[in-house]
Design a protein around this motif. Sequence first.
Motif, PDB file in Angstrom:
ATOM      1  N   LEU A  12       0.819  -1.208   0.000  1.00 51.93           N
ATOM      2  CA  LEU A  12       0.000   0.000   0.000  1.00 51.93           C
ATOM      3  C   LEU A  12       0.855   1.261   0.000  1.00 51.93           C
ATOM      4  O   LEU A  12       0.531   2.246  -0.675  1.00 51.93           O
ATOM      5  N   ALA A  13       1.936   1.231   0.765  1.00 52.01           N
ATOM      6  CA  ALA A  13       2.818   2.400   0.797  1.00 52.01           C
ATOM      7  C   ALA A  13       3.365   2.706  -0.590  1.00 52.01           C
ATOM      8  O   ALA A  13       3.535   3.872  -0.970  1.00 52.01           O
ATOM      9  N   ALA A  14       3.612   1.661  -1.380  1.00 52.64           N
ATOM     10  CA  ALA A  14       4.239   1.835  -2.693  1.00 52.64           C
ATOM     11  C   ALA A  14       3.321   2.519  -3.697  1.00 52.64           C
ATOM     12  O   ALA A  14       3.799   3.158  -4.642  1.00 52.64           O
ATOM     13  N   ILE A  15       2.005   2.390  -3.529  1.00 54.15           N
ATOM     14  CA  ILE A  15       1.110   2.988  -4.519  1.00 54.15           C
ATOM     15  C   ILE A  15       0.776   4.445  -4.199  1.00 54.15           C
ATOM     16  O   ILE A  15       0.122   5.114  -4.997  1.00 54.15           O
ATOM     17  N   ALA A  16       1.229   4.940  -3.052  1.00 57.23           N
ATOM     18  CA  ALA A  16       0.926   6.317  -2.676  1.00 57.23           C
ATOM     19  C   ALA A  16       1.594   7.304  -3.630  1.00 57.23           C
ATOM     20  O   ALA A  16       2.722   7.096  -4.080  1.00 57.23           O
ATOM     21  N   ASP A  17       0.900   8.385  -3.925  1.00 59.01           N
ATOM     22  CA  ASP A  17       1.468   9.443  -4.752  1.00 59.01           C
ATOM     23  C   ASP A  17       2.467  10.279  -3.962  1.00 59.01           C
ATOM     24  O   ASP A  17       3.435  10.794  -4.511  1.00 59.01           O
ATOM     25  N   GLN A  18       2.187  10.424  -2.668  1.00 59.01           N
ATOM     26  CA  GLN A  18       3.066  11.186  -1.791  1.00 59.01           C
ATOM     27  C   GLN A  18       3.238  10.417  -0.492  1.00 59.01           C
ATOM     28  O   GLN A  18       2.301   9.786  -0.002  1.00 59.01           O
ATOM     29  N   GLN A  19       4.448  10.471   0.051  1.00 62.01           N
ATOM     30  CA  GLN A  19       4.711   9.900   1.365  1.00 62.01           C
ATOM     31  C   GLN A  19       5.174  11.023   2.285  1.00 62.01           C
ATOM     32  O   GLN A  19       6.067  11.799   1.926  1.00 62.01           O
ATOM     33  N   VAL A  20       4.550  11.111   3.449  1.00 63.88           N
ATOM     34  CA  VAL A  20       4.872  12.196   4.375  1.00 63.88           C
ATOM     35  C   VAL A  20       5.152  11.629   5.756  1.00 63.88           C
ATOM     36  O   VAL A  20       4.732  10.512   6.094  1.00 63.88           O
ATOM     37  N   THR A  21       5.844  12.419   6.552  1.00 63.58           N
ATOM     38  CA  THR A  21       6.140  12.025   7.920  1.00 63.58           C
ATOM     39  C   THR A  21       5.681  13.107   8.874  1.00 63.58           C
ATOM     40  O   THR A  21       5.548  14.282   8.488  1.00 63.58           O
ATOM     41  N   ILE A  22       5.409  12.724  10.095  1.00 67.51           N
ATOM     42  CA  ILE A  22       5.101  13.663  11.170  1.00 67.51           C
ATOM     43  C   ILE A  22       6.353  13.759  12.033  1.00 67.51           C
ATOM     44  O   ILE A  22       6.737  12.772  12.669  1.00 67.51           O
ATOM     45  N   PRO A  23       7.056  14.895  12.023  1.00 65.75           N
ATOM     46  CA  PRO A  23       8.337  14.984  12.733  1.00 65.75           C
ATOM     47  C   PRO A  23       8.186  14.799  14.239  1.00 65.75           C
ATOM     48  O   PRO A  23       7.246  15.306  14.851  1.00 65.75           O
ATOM     49  N   LEU A  24       9.122  14.051  14.804  1.00 63.00           N
ATOM     50  CA  LEU A  24       9.107  13.754  16.234  1.00 63.00           C
ATOM     51  C   LEU A  24      10.440  14.143  16.850  1.00 63.00           C
ATOM     52  O   LEU A  24      11.489  14.067  16.198  1.00 63.00           O
ATOM     53  N   ASN A  25      10.402  14.555  18.076  1.00 59.14           N
ATOM     54  CA  ASN A  25      11.643  14.841  18.788  1.00 59.14           C
ATOM     55  C   ASN A  25      12.452  13.556  18.982  1.00 59.14           C
ATOM     56  O   ASN A  25      11.871  12.456  19.047  1.00 59.14           O
ATOM     57  N   PRO A  26      13.777  13.661  19.087  1.00 61.91           N
ATOM     58  CA  PRO A  26      14.607  12.477  19.323  1.00 61.91           C
ATOM     59  C   PRO A  26      14.150  11.722  20.570  1.00 61.91           C
ATOM     60  O   PRO A  26      13.796  12.326  21.591  1.00 61.91           O
ATOM     61  N   GLY A  27      14.142  10.410  20.461  1.00 64.07           N
ATOM     62  CA  GLY A  27      13.742   9.573  21.585  1.00 64.07           C
ATOM     63  C   GLY A  27      12.279   9.199  21.587  1.00 64.07           C
ATOM     64  O   GLY A  27      11.861   8.337  22.358  1.00 64.07           O
ATOM     65  N   VAL A  28      11.476   9.849  20.721  1.00 62.45           N
ATOM     66  CA  VAL A  28      10.053   9.511  20.600  1.00 62.45           C
ATOM     67  C   VAL A  28       9.891   8.632  19.377  1.00 62.45           C
ATOM     68  O   VAL A  28      10.181   9.042  18.254  1.00 62.45           O
ATOM     69  N   GLU A  29       9.436   7.410  19.576  1.00 60.83           N
ATOM     70  CA  GLU A  29       9.396   6.448  18.484  1.00 60.83           C
ATOM     71  C   GLU A  29       8.258   6.702  17.511  1.00 60.83           C
ATOM     72  O   GLU A  29       8.428   6.620  16.289  1.00 60.83           O
ATOM     73  N   SER A  30       7.075   7.006  18.022  1.00 58.48           N
ATOM     74  CA  SER A  30       5.923   7.176  17.138  1.00 58.48           C
ATOM     75  C   SER A  30       4.798   7.865  17.882  1.00 58.48           C
ATOM     76  O   SER A  30       4.835   8.006  19.113  1.00 58.48           O
ATOM     77  N   LEU A  31       3.781   8.278  17.124  1.00 57.45           N
ATOM     78  CA  LEU A  31       2.553   8.819  17.689  1.00 57.45           C
ATOM     79  C   LEU A  31       1.454   7.766  17.633  1.00 57.45           C
ATOM     80  O   LEU A  31       1.471   6.877  16.781  1.00 57.45           O
ATOM     81  N   ASN A  32       0.500   7.882  18.527  1.00 52.79           N
ATOM     82  CA  ASN A  32      -0.710   7.078  18.432  1.00 52.79           C
ATOM     83  C   ASN A  32      -1.374   7.352  17.084  1.00 52.79           C
ATOM     84  O   ASN A  32      -1.420   8.492  16.621  1.00 52.79           O
ATOM     85  N   VAL A  33      -1.890   6.299  16.439  1.00 56.58           N
ATOM     86  CA  VAL A  33      -2.432   6.453  15.086  1.00 56.58           C
ATOM     87  C   VAL A  33      -3.616   7.415  15.046  1.00 56.58           C
ATOM     88  O   VAL A  33      -3.801   8.147  14.069  1.00 56.58           O
ATOM     89  N   ALA A  34      -4.401   7.463  16.108  1.00 58.96           N
ATOM     90  CA  ALA A  34      -5.534   8.388  16.127  1.00 58.96           C
ATOM     91  C   ALA A  34      -5.062   9.834  16.210  1.00 58.96           C
ATOM     92  O   ALA A  34      -5.664  10.729  15.600  1.00 58.96           O
ATOM     93  N   ILE A  35      -3.979  10.076  16.936  1.00 60.70           N
ATOM     94  CA  ILE A  35      -3.412  11.421  17.007  1.00 60.70           C
ATOM     95  C   ILE A  35      -2.835  11.808  15.651  1.00 60.70           C
ATOM     96  O   ILE A  35      -3.032  12.930  15.160  1.00 60.70           O
ATOM     97  N   ALA A  36      -2.116  10.885  15.029  1.00 57.75           N
ATOM     98  CA  ALA A  36      -1.537  11.147  13.716  1.00 57.75           C
ATOM     99  C   ALA A  36      -2.630  11.436  12.687  1.00 57.75           C
ATOM    100  O   ALA A  36      -2.504  12.349  11.855  1.00 57.75           O
ATOM    101  N   ALA A  37      -3.717  10.686  12.746  1.00 53.80           N
ATOM    102  CA  ALA A  37      -4.826  10.920  11.815  1.00 53.80           C
ATOM    103  C   ALA A  37      -5.425  12.304  12.032  1.00 53.80           C
ATOM    104  O   ALA A  37      -5.774  13.000  11.062  1.00 53.80           O
ATOM    105  N   ALA A  38      -5.547  12.719  13.286  1.00 53.88           N
ATOM    106  CA  ALA A  38      -6.096  14.048  13.578  1.00 53.88           C
ATOM    107  C   ALA A  38      -5.222  15.147  12.984  1.00 53.88           C
ATOM    108  O   ALA A  38      -5.727  16.122  12.408  1.00 53.88           O
ATOM    109  N   LEU A  39      -3.901  15.005  13.112  1.00 48.38           N
ATOM    110  CA  LEU A  39      -2.993  15.997  12.541  1.00 48.38           C
ATOM    111  C   LEU A  39      -3.165  16.084  11.021  1.00 48.38           C
ATOM    112  O   LEU A  39      -3.236  17.179  10.447  1.00 48.38           O
ATOM    113  N   MET A  40      -3.231  14.918  10.375  1.00 51.80           N
ATOM    114  CA  MET A  40      -3.367  14.897   8.922  1.00 51.80           C
ATOM    115  C   MET A  40      -4.710  15.486   8.468  1.00 51.80           C
ATOM    116  O   MET A  40      -4.779  16.288   7.530  1.00 51.80           O
ATOM    117  N   LEU A  41      -5.781  15.099   9.121  1.00 45.14           N
ATOM    118  CA  LEU A  41      -7.110  15.557   8.733  1.00 45.14           C
ATOM    119  C   LEU A  41      -7.245  17.068   8.918  1.00 45.14           C
ATOM    120  O   LEU A  41      -7.803  17.766   8.054  1.00 45.14           O
TER     121      LEU A  41
END
Length: 261
Positions: free
Chosen positions: A220-249
């Motif tokens: 699925l990642a390969a068919i995307a027209d654009q790939q984006v990231t949500i920048p995180l401070n060092p030491g933070v592995e990831s965001l909760n998917v619901a939080i990430a979705a809120a930022l994108m929306l």
Amino acid sequence: MLTSLQNPLVKQIRKLHQTKERREQQLFLLEGTHLLEAALAVDRPLITLCHTIAWQTKYPLLWEHAQQLAERVELVSADVLRAIATTVEPDGVVATIERTSTPAPAFTSFGLVLETVQDPGNLGTMIRTAAAAGADGLLLSADSVDFDHPKVLRASAGQWFQLPMAASFDLQTELSHYQQRGMQIVATLPTANLTYWEVDLRQPTLILMGNEGGGLSPALAAIADQQVTIPLNPGVESLNVAIAAALMLYEAKRQRMRSEE
């Protein structure tokens, strides 16, 4: 009044706590006044309405409306109500409604596409956020948690009935069809070079997000027209998917609002 936990109807409704039974009976639970109000606001038919006398006394107008849309209405004891509900302290009403298959949302502006989301709280929160942001709808891979899981409905805070939603057994093919119709697919990946605010989300866009632990599948990642990231401070592995979705929306909403000024 139903007072026995051995009553056949009570046993049948209690089984709906399980995913397997919801699928077999083609029914699911609607718990609490807020969700019932949301269902009645769109005139969703009820199969069974179970309520306590205290609830009926407190919400007489809602009770009248619910009765008109219910095939069967039962007054139940507080003990029975607690037994058929999945919440610890139910507020006096539980209904069952029919599972219905729905077509894919008619995406024209922007929408949310989710692959293999497993946590019902996350899905419910994303439904609520997508509705709040004005998304066209939500498309979910069929191997995700069910839309009608009780925790999904509760976490959606009533927006479950407002947002067009559908499950897909072949997200890759469906996304390709949307691309052919002129929609861009924007995938969120931790390794992407662009941050999410650097991409033009004013054009018709589907925001693609993956599983809580594993993220998006490579296919699925390969068919995307654009790939984006949500920048995180060092030491933070990831965001909760619901939080990430809120930022994108809301970035999509922000860009659209700016373009209208």
